[in-house]
Design an enzyme around this catalytic site. Structure first.
Site: not given
Length: 287
Positions: A92, A183
């Site tokens: 990613d 997150e």
């Protein structure tokens, strides 16, 4: 004449000091040292294949200050990849990787083919990743399966964030489902309101694309806040801990490192393992 009494001097007899306490202390210290020696030998044996490969054959251009830390990370990466032969491997990226030479992005360690890439598209309600369009096109031209993700800001309006992602990302046949990256915990709202916002984003994006999004998060965040209430979704989990060497059964993707080297990309790159082979990965893409 009286005899003077003679006083005899008495002397205290000193008993020898006991050596038991000294011996006991030394034994404890020797035991600790022996334990760490055995531990290091055990780790060395466990990672013998990776150590042999990296210390014996691999050369890199990392500064001396960071070389040992990088090698330790590389050893773990090697070990993890060896345990997942046959699984689909991908990366990613975002603007933090700079200019990517996509035609060179093909394998990891000249051995493991890279099948897919997740690309950051948007951040919060008002920011597009500066390299998204280039990376999105470059991955397609390089014949990699691609997916787009949104970095969620808990303190911003969820529907505005979903709208920005929808305006930015056009999914085509063969692309991966959209990803919600969560997150952080909110500063000015409750966990209940955070979950409500996440659900609104997920529902808006699913309604637009006609496919259920994937949720990305760290393992602790996933276990504490998401696992139960978002059980209907598939998860992409980040865990870089040394003790974790295999993907969990209920994880769709596992981001197992943030410190890998990939041809065509300068600096470190995140690497992910899909819980299946390439054919199974293609099965979950957009139709």
């Amino acid at each position: 004449m009286r005899k003077q009494a003679v006083r005899r001097k008495t002397y205290a007899v000193r008993k020898p000091k006991k050596k038991a306490a000294v011996f006991s202390g030394n034994l404890f210290r020797y035991s600790i040292v022996a334990f760490f020696i055995v531990l290091m030998l055990g780790l060395g044996y466990h990672y013998r294949n990776g150590l042999s490969y990296y210390f014996g054959f691999k050369s890199d251009k990392i500064s001396r200050a960071n070389r040992e830390a990088k090698r330790i990370s590389d050893v773990r990466n090697f070990q993890v990849l060896e345990k997942h032969q046959g699984k689909s491997i991908g990366i990613d990226v975002s603007e933090y990787q700079g200019e990517i030479s996509w035609s060179y992005v093909d394998t990891l360690e000249n051995k493991h083919p890279l099948h897919y890439v997740f690309i950051r598209a948007t951040v919060g309600k008002d920011r597009k990743d500066r390299k998204f369009e280039k990376n999105w096109l470059g991955a397609k031209e390089n014949k990699m399966i691609r997916g787009a993700y949104h970095y969620y800001r808990p303190n911003e309006n969820s529907l505005e964030q979903a709208e920005l992602f929808i305006k930015t990302v056009t999914l085509q046949k063969g692309d991966l489902p959209p990803v919600l990256d969560i997150e952080k915990l909110p500063k000015n709202q409750s966990i209940a309101n955070l979950k409500l916002g996440l659900k609104r984003w997920l529902h808006a994006v699913e309604s637009h694309y006609g496919v259920k999004p994937i949720i990305y998060s760290g393992e602790s965040y996933y276990e504490d806040f998401l696992k139960e209430e978002f059980g209907d979704y598939l998860f992409w989990i980040a865990n870089y801990n040394f003790y974790r060497e295999e993907i969990a059964e209920d994880w769709l993707f596992w981001q197992f490192t943030e410190k890998a080297s990939v041809p065509g990309i300068k600096g470190n790159v995140d690497v992910n393992i899909y819980n299946g082979d390439l054919q199974q990965l293609q099965f979950i893409t957009v139709e």
